[in-house]
Design an enzyme around this catalytic site. Structure first.
Site, PDB file in Angstrom:
ATOM      1  N   GLY A 184       0.932  14.730   1.876  1.00  0.00           N
ATOM      2  CA  GLY A 184       1.585  16.035   1.936  1.00  0.00           C
ATOM      3  C   GLY A 184       1.172  16.895   0.764  1.00  0.00           C
ATOM      4  O   GLY A 184       1.088  16.425  -0.372  1.00  0.00           O
TER       5      GLY A 184
ATOM      6  N   GLY B 250      -2.536  15.946  13.171  1.00  0.00           N
ATOM      7  CA  GLY B 250      -3.013  16.215  11.825  1.00  0.00           C
ATOM      8  C   GLY B 250      -2.885  15.044  10.874  1.00  0.00           C
ATOM      9  O   GLY B 250      -3.081  15.191   9.666  1.00  0.00           O
TER      10      GLY B 250
ATOM     11  N   LYS C  74      -8.948   9.699  -5.793  1.00  0.00           N
ATOM     12  CA  LYS C  74      -9.022   8.251  -6.001  1.00  0.00           C
ATOM     13  C   LYS C  74     -10.351   7.838  -6.625  1.00  0.00           C
ATOM     14  O   LYS C  74     -10.409   6.922  -7.438  1.00  0.00           O
ATOM     15  CB  LYS C  74      -8.846   7.521  -4.666  1.00  0.00           C
ATOM     16  CG  LYS C  74      -7.496   7.700  -4.021  1.00  0.00           C
ATOM     17  CD  LYS C  74      -7.412   7.004  -2.675  1.00  0.00           C
ATOM     18  CE  LYS C  74      -8.243   7.698  -1.626  1.00  0.00           C
ATOM     19  NZ  LYS C  74      -7.710   9.040  -1.270  1.00  0.00           N
TER      20      LYS C  74
ATOM     21  N   LYS D  62      -7.195   2.384  -3.406  1.00  0.00           N
ATOM     22  CA  LYS D  62      -5.857   2.403  -4.000  1.00  0.00           C
ATOM     23  C   LYS D  62      -5.475   1.041  -4.569  1.00  0.00           C
ATOM     24  O   LYS D  62      -4.852   0.953  -5.634  1.00  0.00           O
ATOM     25  CB  LYS D  62      -4.834   2.856  -2.952  1.00  0.00           C
ATOM     26  CG  LYS D  62      -4.993   4.309  -2.553  1.00  0.00           C
ATOM     27  CD  LYS D  62      -4.050   4.698  -1.424  1.00  0.00           C
ATOM     28  CE  LYS D  62      -4.195   6.163  -1.059  1.00  0.00           C
ATOM     29  NZ  LYS D  62      -3.313   6.553   0.072  1.00  0.00           N
TER      30      LYS D  62
END
Length: 350
Positions: free
Chosen positions: A324, A208, A127, A226
């Site tokens: 992910g 996690g 980012k 973002k």
């Protein structure tokens, strides 16, 4: 058939997964996409660096012992040598997926700049470079006739930027609001189930979903970056990080959660931007108690979603995985696919 040589800068979960895709699905991708991929350089803080213009044996690289063994024992170096690898290797495309300081975007900003100055295209999941130096780096890419792609910087593998730019042609975007951080979303959901704030964070860490220091997610810094990217890319806002107001979820109490439940509302950390009548853009991130009928109220867990306010269709919502390693590795692949499509279009018009 075209084969693109790529360099993997950072060999953690994302670029490692991209390497796995190239190793296990390379022939299928070549057949389906019309181009091949060959990894010619890898750098990693733990492993060092390896450059092989003829192509690296990915089976070897993926199985390299992560203990004391480094690339130095296999013709490489124990040092990352990022500057020289990026500038001097034979890669056509630099895949940048390192850790980055959100305050200045380094070292990823330098990684991207070195690549573009060297005439190499870049795809990144970071980012920082996009949010803090996006305009500068895009201009540098254009100046050098290369590409700078960053789809994975906002919603991992969900192509929200490219979709909005290409699929919303003919529509005017008035603004957007979205759930852009899975960690904060998970914590709020668990608080709604009865946990207090600290218990919810501890559980997120155990699963996690949250880092040891969860401030970037919990205090809204991640969403702030973002929102800045989306506002500048899709609304041409021309704003800076200081223009995006930020408030995290640490101020939301169990009492706030319970009251919202009684009133038919649900707390969410919402990032948004809206075009004002004078053409300026107001952007921010803050916790909001949304009505249960709101399009974002049902977004749970690590799922992300953005609802675009369009002039002809009204609200259009895009949702998908926001995290992910497989999903984010696909974002890099989608960036390379976009580069190939642009190159093919240029060649067809010559």
């Amino acid at each position: 058939m075209t084969t693109y040589d790529i360099a993997l800068i950072g060999f953690g979960g994302v670029n490692r997964t991209l390497a796995e895709l190239v190793a296990t699905r390379g022939d299928t991708l070549r057949s389906e996409l019309g181009f091949g991929l060959r990894v010619v350089a890898i750098t990693d803080l733990r492993l060092g660096s390896l450059v092989q213009p003829e192509g690296i044996d990915l089976g070897f690289a993926l199985n390299l012992d992560g203990g004391s063994e480094t690339f130095a024992a296999h013709g490489g170096s124990a040092d990352t040598n990022n500057a020289s690898v990026i500038r001097d290797c034979t890669a056509d495309i630099i895949c940048e997926a390192t850790f980055t300081n959100p305050d200045d975007g380094e070292p990823a900003v330098s990684h991207v700049r070195w690549a573009l100055e060297s005439g190499k295209s870049v795809c990144t999941t970071n980012k920082g470079p996009v949010a803090l130096r996006g305009a500068e780096l895009k201009a540098l890419a254009e100046q050098n006739g290369v590409h700078f792609e960053f789809e994975g910087a906002v919603m991992s593998g969900t192509p929200v930027i490219r979709l909005a730019k290409k699929m919303f042609a003919g529509l005017k975007l008035n603004g957007f609001e979205g759930i852009l951080n899975g960690t904060s979303n998970y914590v709020l959901g668990r608080m709604e189930s009865g946990l207090d704030f600290e218990e919810a964070i501890s559980e997120a860490q155990e699963r996690g979903y949250a880092e040891a220091n969860p401030a970037a997610d919990i205090e809204g810094y991640d969403v702030q970056l973002k929102v800045l990217i989306l506002a500048n890319e899709l609304l041409d806002a021309g704003i800076e990080l200081k223009d995006v107001q930020r408030e995290g979820i640490s101020t939301v109490t169990p009492e706030n959660i319970q009251r919202a439940t009684r009133e038919g509302r649900r707390w969410k950390l919402v990032g948004s931007a809206r075009r004002n009548p004078d053409g300026s853009v107001t952007a921010g991130v803050s916790p909001v108690a949304l009505p249960l009928g709101h399009g974002l109220a049902g977004v749970s867990g690590a799922t992300n979603a953005v609802s675009f306010d369009t002039d002809l269709l009204g609200p259009v919502t895009v949702s998908g995985p926001g995290a992910g390693r497989v999903e984010t590795a696909y974002a890099l692949l989608s960036d390379i696919i976009a580069m190939h499509a642009a190159r093919t279009e240029v060649a067809a018009n010559v």
